[in-house]
Design a protein around this motif. Structure first.
Motif, PDB file in Angstrom:
ATOM      1  N   GLN A  74     -25.661  22.859   8.088  1.00 58.10           N
ATOM      2  CA  GLN A  74     -25.799  22.881   9.544  1.00 58.10           C
ATOM      3  C   GLN A  74     -24.941  21.795  10.201  1.00 58.10           C
ATOM      4  O   GLN A  74     -24.333  22.017  11.242  1.00 58.10           O
ATOM      5  N   LEU A  75     -24.868  20.645   9.560  1.00 57.28           N
ATOM      6  CA  LEU A  75     -24.052  19.546  10.060  1.00 57.28           C
ATOM      7  C   LEU A  75     -22.578  19.960  10.069  1.00 57.28           C
ATOM      8  O   LEU A  75     -21.862  19.707  11.042  1.00 57.28           O
ATOM      9  N   THR A  76     -22.127  20.610   9.009  1.00 63.58           N
ATOM     10  CA  THR A  76     -20.735  21.054   8.927  1.00 63.58           C
ATOM     11  C   THR A  76     -20.419  22.055  10.035  1.00 63.58           C
ATOM     12  O   THR A  76     -19.381  21.963  10.685  1.00 63.58           O
ATOM     13  N   LYS A  77     -21.332  23.002  10.277  1.00 60.35           N
ATOM     14  CA  LYS A  77     -21.124  23.984  11.348  1.00 60.35           C
ATOM     15  C   LYS A  77     -21.053  23.304  12.711  1.00 60.35           C
ATOM     16  O   LYS A  77     -20.189  23.608  13.528  1.00 60.35           O
ATOM     17  N   ALA A  78     -21.984  22.393  12.941  1.00 59.43           N
ATOM     18  CA  ALA A  78     -22.015  21.691  14.225  1.00 59.43           C
ATOM     19  C   ALA A  78     -20.755  20.854  14.415  1.00 59.43           C
ATOM     20  O   ALA A  78     -20.175  20.818  15.502  1.00 59.43           O
ATOM     21  N   LEU A  79     -20.303  20.197  13.358  1.00 61.20           N
ATOM     22  CA  LEU A  79     -19.102  19.376  13.435  1.00 61.20           C
ATOM     23  C   LEU A  79     -17.877  20.229  13.753  1.00 61.20           C
ATOM     24  O   LEU A  79     -17.055  19.851  14.596  1.00 61.20           O
ATOM     25  N   LYS A  80     -17.764  21.389  13.136  1.00 60.07           N
ATOM     26  CA  LYS A  80     -16.647  22.296  13.438  1.00 60.07           C
ATOM     27  C   LYS A  80     -16.676  22.726  14.891  1.00 60.07           C
ATOM     28  O   LYS A  80     -15.642  22.782  15.561  1.00 60.07           O
ATOM     29  N   THR A  81     -17.863  23.036  15.389  1.00 70.69           N
ATOM     30  CA  THR A  81     -18.002  23.437  16.792  1.00 70.69           C
ATOM     31  C   THR A  81     -17.570  22.312  17.723  1.00 70.69           C
ATOM     32  O   THR A  81     -16.815  22.535  18.674  1.00 70.69           O
ATOM     33  N   LEU A  82     -18.019  21.103  17.446  1.00 64.43           N
ATOM     34  CA  LEU A  82     -17.651  19.965  18.292  1.00 64.43           C
ATOM     35  C   LEU A  82     -16.161  19.661  18.228  1.00 64.43           C
ATOM     36  O   LEU A  82     -15.549  19.350  19.246  1.00 64.43           O
ATOM     37  N   GLN A  83     -15.583  19.764  17.044  1.00 61.58           N
ATOM     38  CA  GLN A  83     -14.144  19.512  16.917  1.00 61.58           C
ATOM     39  C   GLN A  83     -13.348  20.569  17.660  1.00 61.58           C
ATOM     40  O   GLN A  83     -12.336  20.264  18.295  1.00 61.58           O
ATOM     41  N   GLN A  84     -13.798  21.819  17.621  1.00 58.59           N
ATOM     42  CA  GLN A  84     -13.104  22.876  18.353  1.00 58.59           C
ATOM     43  C   GLN A  84     -13.206  22.631  19.855  1.00 58.59           C
ATOM     44  O   GLN A  84     -12.228  22.788  20.570  1.00 58.59           O
ATOM     45  N   ARG A  85     -14.390  22.233  20.314  1.00 57.99           N
ATOM     46  CA  ARG A  85     -14.545  21.912  21.738  1.00 57.99           C
ATOM     47  C   ARG A  85     -13.600  20.799  22.138  1.00 57.99           C
ATOM     48  O   ARG A  85     -13.008  20.828  23.201  1.00 57.99           O
ATOM     49  N   ARG A  86     -13.498  19.775  21.281  1.00 51.43           N
ATOM     50  CA  ARG A  86     -12.626  18.645  21.573  1.00 51.43           C
ATOM     51  C   ARG A  86     -11.176  19.107  21.686  1.00 51.43           C
ATOM     52  O   ARG A  86     -10.443  18.676  22.573  1.00 51.43           O
ATOM     53  N   LEU A  87     -10.759  19.996  20.789  1.00 44.16           N
ATOM     54  CA  LEU A  87      -9.395  20.517  20.862  1.00 44.16           C
ATOM     55  C   LEU A  87      -9.190  21.306  22.136  1.00 44.16           C
ATOM     56  O   LEU A  87      -8.146  21.208  22.784  1.00 44.16           O
ATOM     57  N   ASP A  88     -10.194  22.096  22.516  1.00 48.26           N
ATOM     58  CA  ASP A  88     -10.082  22.900  23.725  1.00 48.26           C
ATOM     59  C   ASP A  88     -10.019  22.038  24.970  1.00 48.26           C
ATOM     60  O   ASP A  88      -9.390  22.400  25.951  1.00 48.26           O
ATOM     61  N   GLU A  89     -10.679  20.877  24.927  1.00 51.08           N
ATOM     62  CA  GLU A  89     -10.747  20.019  26.100  1.00 51.08           C
ATOM     63  C   GLU A  89      -9.673  18.943  26.136  1.00 51.08           C
ATOM     64  O   GLU A  89      -9.534  18.240  27.124  1.00 51.08           O
ATOM     65  N   THR A  90      -8.924  18.778  25.074  1.00 47.80           N
ATOM     66  CA  THR A  90      -7.931  17.715  25.015  1.00 47.80           C
ATOM     67  C   THR A  90      -6.878  17.922  26.094  1.00 47.80           C
ATOM     68  O   THR A  90      -6.307  18.978  26.235  1.00 47.80           O
ATOM     69  N   ASP A  91      -6.636  16.889  26.830  1.00 46.32           N
ATOM     70  CA  ASP A  91      -5.609  16.919  27.870  1.00 46.32           C
ATOM     71  C   ASP A  91      -4.260  16.683  27.212  1.00 46.32           C
ATOM     72  O   ASP A  91      -4.086  15.742  26.469  1.00 46.32           O
ATOM     73  N   VAL A  92      -3.304  17.543  27.512  1.00 47.97           N
ATOM     74  CA  VAL A  92      -1.980  17.437  26.906  1.00 47.97           C
ATOM     75  C   VAL A  92      -1.357  16.074  27.163  1.00 47.97           C
ATOM     76  O   VAL A  92      -0.718  15.500  26.292  1.00 47.97           O
ATOM     77  N   SER A  93      -1.598  15.510  28.326  1.00 48.89           N
ATOM     78  CA  SER A  93      -0.988  14.217  28.647  1.00 48.89           C
ATOM     79  C   SER A  93      -1.570  13.080  27.818  1.00 48.89           C
ATOM     80  O   SER A  93      -0.976  12.029  27.721  1.00 48.89           O
ATOM     81  N   ASP A  94      -2.749  13.299  27.211  1.00 49.25           N
ATOM     82  CA  ASP A  94      -3.374  12.270  26.406  1.00 49.25           C
ATOM     83  C   ASP A  94      -2.937  12.304  24.954  1.00 49.25           C
ATOM     84  O   ASP A  94      -3.303  11.437  24.180  1.00 49.25           O
ATOM     85  N   THR A  95      -2.169  13.301  24.565  1.00 51.30           N
ATOM     86  CA  THR A  95      -1.818  13.425  23.157  1.00 51.30           C
ATOM     87  C   THR A  95      -0.685  12.482  22.811  1.00 51.30           C
ATOM     88  O   THR A  95       0.256  12.308  23.570  1.00 51.30           O
ATOM     89  N   SER A  96      -0.778  11.896  21.638  1.00 56.77           N
ATOM     90  CA  SER A  96       0.279  10.998  21.204  1.00 56.77           C
ATOM     91  C   SER A  96       1.447  11.793  20.642  1.00 56.77           C
ATOM     92  O   SER A  96       2.567  11.358  20.691  1.00 56.77           O
ATOM     93  N   ASP A  97       1.161  12.966  20.107  1.00 58.34           N
ATOM     94  CA  ASP A  97       2.249  13.818  19.650  1.00 58.34           C
ATOM     95  C   ASP A  97       2.278  15.065  20.527  1.00 58.34           C
ATOM     96  O   ASP A  97       1.313  15.396  21.186  1.00 58.34           O
ATOM     97  N   GLY A  98       3.381  15.733  20.512  1.00 62.64           N
ATOM     98  CA  GLY A  98       3.549  16.892  21.372  1.00 62.64           C
ATOM     99  C   GLY A  98       3.019  18.178  20.790  1.00 62.64           C
ATOM    100  O   GLY A  98       3.228  19.233  21.367  1.00 62.64           O
ATOM    101  N   GLU A  99       2.307  18.102  19.663  1.00 65.04           N
ATOM    102  CA  GLU A  99       1.862  19.324  19.016  1.00 65.04           C
ATOM    103  C   GLU A  99       0.880  20.117  19.869  1.00 65.04           C
ATOM    104  O   GLU A  99       0.985  21.340  19.965  1.00 65.04           O
ATOM    105  N   ASP A 100      -0.101  19.448  20.509  1.00 65.54           N
ATOM    106  CA  ASP A 100      -1.054  20.156  21.345  1.00 65.54           C
ATOM    107  C   ASP A 100      -0.353  20.777  22.549  1.00 65.54           C
ATOM    108  O   ASP A 100      -0.647  21.907  22.929  1.00 65.54           O
ATOM    109  N   ALA A 101       0.569  20.035  23.146  1.00 68.95           N
ATOM    110  CA  ALA A 101       1.315  20.555  24.284  1.00 68.95           C
ATOM    111  C   ALA A 101       2.152  21.749  23.856  1.00 68.95           C
ATOM    112  O   ALA A 101       2.237  22.748  24.571  1.00 68.95           O
TER     113      ALA A 101
END
Length: 151
Positions: A62-89
């Protein structure tokens, strides 16, 4: 040092006690999301939480599932201007290009370039809401055709 569920005489366990015990077990994993994962798991009924406390393997699943969900949310919410590399942008631009290309294959590059000038949060909203993307593409098409200039 890990505490197991301490039941009271009447067989009930307080929600606070469950939360504390669950947090202590989750915090051992050092995910950086202990509070959020605890909250997510506490949304289940009390019997399910008691089973998690009693079964380390089920808790870890359950912890692994929850962690994946939170990490996906974080990726979805990451602001392109905050990224240190241009990969998300770059990924955002590629996804946007593919969607714009469906609407205007001939001018997808130009329109995507125009849209990429927008805030990353707005771009994500465009990708979530097709009608908003259509409106933005139409405005860009109008600008490219020159109908907005000189009028």
């Amino acid at each position: 040092m890990l505490k197991r569920v301490a039941r009271e005489d009447d067989g009930s366990v307080s929600s606070d006690s469950l939360g504390e015990q669950l947090f202590n077990l989750i915090d051992v994993y050092n995910t950086g999301y202990s509070q959020k994962i605890t909250g997510m798991l506490l949304e289940q009924d009390k019997d399910a939480v008691l089973k998690l406390l009693a079964d380390p393997k089920q808790l870890e699943e359950q912890l692994t599932k929850a962690l994946k969900t939170l990490q996906q949310r974080r990726l979805d919410e990451t602001d392109v201007s905050d990224t240190s590399d241009g990969e998300d942008a770059e990924a955002l631009g590629e996804t946007l290009f593919l969607r714009v290309e469906e609407l205007d294959p001939l001018r997808a590059r130009e329109i995507t370039g125009m849209l990429l000038e927008m805030d990353a949060g707005v771009l994500r909203e465009l990708l979530r809401e097709h009608n908003l993307l259509e409106t933005a593409v139409h405005k860009a098409q109008t600008a490219l055709s020159g109908s907005d200039f000189g009028k």
